[in-house]
Design a protein around this motif. Sequence first.
Motif, short mmCIF file in Angstrom:
data_model
loop_
_atom_site.label_atom_id
_atom_site.label_comp_id
_atom_site.label_asym_id
_atom_site.label_seq_id
_atom_site.Cartn_x
_atom_site.Cartn_y
_atom_site.Cartn_z
N GLU A 3 0.83 -1.20 0.00
CA GLU A 3 0.00 0.00 0.00
C GLU A 3 0.87 1.24 0.00
O GLU A 3 2.02 1.23 0.44
N ASN A 94 -2.95 5.24 -0.13
CA ASN A 94 -3.42 4.82 -1.44
C ASN A 94 -3.90 6.00 -2.28
O ASN A 94 -3.14 6.95 -2.47
N GLU A 341 -3.43 -5.17 -10.29
CA GLU A 341 -3.94 -6.19 -9.37
C GLU A 341 -4.61 -7.37 -10.04
O GLU A 341 -4.76 -8.43 -9.44
N HIS A 408 -10.17 -1.58 -9.69
CA HIS A 408 -9.60 -1.71 -8.35
C HIS A 408 -10.66 -2.13 -7.34
O HIS A 408 -10.40 -2.89 -6.42
N GLU A 412 -10.65 -5.52 -5.14
CA GLU A 412 -10.69 -5.43 -3.68
C GLU A 412 -11.78 -6.33 -3.09
O GLU A 412 -11.56 -7.05 -2.11
N ARG A 415 -10.87 -10.11 -3.52
CA ARG A 415 -9.81 -10.55 -2.60
C ARG A 415 -10.33 -10.65 -1.17
O ARG A 415 -9.92 -11.51 -0.40
N GLU A 416 -11.25 -9.75 -0.82
CA GLU A 416 -11.83 -9.79 0.52
C GLU A 416 -12.74 -11.01 0.68
O GLU A 416 -12.69 -11.73 1.69
N GLN A 436 -3.79 -2.18 -2.68
CA GLN A 436 -5.21 -1.94 -2.49
C GLN A 436 -5.46 -0.45 -2.54
O GLN A 436 -4.92 0.32 -1.76
N PRO A 438 -8.49 2.01 -2.39
CA PRO A 438 -9.90 2.37 -2.28
C PRO A 438 -10.12 3.81 -2.72
O PRO A 438 -9.86 4.73 -1.96
#
Length: 464
Positions: A3, A94, A341, A408, A412, A415-416, A436, A438
């Motif tokens: 990050e 980020n 990513e 993105h 995210e 992956r979560e 990551q 956000p």
Amino acid sequence: MNELLVLGLSHKTAPVAVRERLSVTQTQLERMLADLHASPDVNEAAILSTCNRTEVYLVVGDPVEAEGELLRSIAKSSRIRPTELANLVYAPRNCDAARHLYRVTSGLDSMVLGEYEVQGQVKRAYETALHRGTTGPMLNRLFKAALRTGKRVRTETTLSERRTSVASVAVDLAAERVGHLEDRKVMIIGAGETAELTAQAFAAQGVRTLFVSNRHADRARALAERFGGRVGALTDLAEQLEEADVVISSTGSPHPVLEAEELATVMAARPDRPLVLIDIAVPRDIDPECGRLPGVTLYDIDDLQAVVAQNLADRGSEAQIAEEIVEQEIHAFARWMGQMEITPTIVDLRTRATDIVEAVLAENEGRWESASAADVARMERAARTVVQRLLHEPTVRLKQARDRDDAHGQVEVLRELFALDEPDHASAPADAPRTQIPCPHAMAPADPVPDNLRALAVRRAAGS
């Protein structure tokens, strides 16, 4: 996942008395970069240090741990209690961190809105980190994009017109305090970039200045020739001060160049003649006690805030245009990070699924005593086929998201949901740059990432 983290303080969060304790020389800055990059938790590092801000840009795996460790380190070196320092610093991450640097480079976060010197300072900070080998794919992309954003703001708005520097505001303040400057004797202590900007502002008002500098005597002479002034030495400072009406100081000295005791002697030799001192250096050049002497009016860089207020009011509409430019560029940065990513996320997702299949097959091995070897093989193939078909659509949609602005966000969420960042589940190489980001909704579309950069990002992300 790596990050982006910024830890810093500026004129908006800390007074000059604190900022000067965190100010660093070029040698100190390079040593700090080396120490930061040597940390196993820091993958990339850059430091921006100016008179109004000190900011550390990091790419790290654990931003919470990195922030705490860096805060403790800065507190120790500056001899400020961590609890006190924590109330003065900001630590965006980020996209918020990227947005902050874009705004800084564009002059939107400066004391003087639209200040143009800051872009050169950001460029030098990046070049120093690049030369020291402490940057990587993320900071390289970030700083280049920030500099591009600053250039767009300068060319597409009028923010950089008129009084757009601390030096020019200081000259305005001097004129406000002593009246017309043409008949006044003005002294500039220092011969660096800020001194040059100060001389330009004085020259615009018809003032011939005296340049005082020991460290950069040749540059002081060059400035004197350019602006029709004279040159003096710091060793003769007291004698020169007896003649001055206004002094603006901006050296890079780590210690005061003018002490109260010395100035008291000077003022005794020039009774009934007031002296205006404007100290725009950080660390400060002039002992704050000088301001207590009879006949002396002393301003430091924080005192310029009142003069700046009108500047802010006059440039509101142009600032809004500049903010929109920043959002457009953040939009592109977020999309690039999303593209970075996608490939490692697909790899991790499929590896996670394969691990589950293998674990279930291993758990049931020996429970199929009545099944033939062919039956077992068919069941294994069926299990793997179910997983492949289940993951087909998410894989396709992720690949399709490469050119979309919400890539993105999709990465995210996926992956979560599948816990892909837990150590037992993540399978891509440890040094693969995963970030990551956000980001809020961008305000306008931006140009797509060139194919060659996208290909490079994907290869790095995949660990190839």
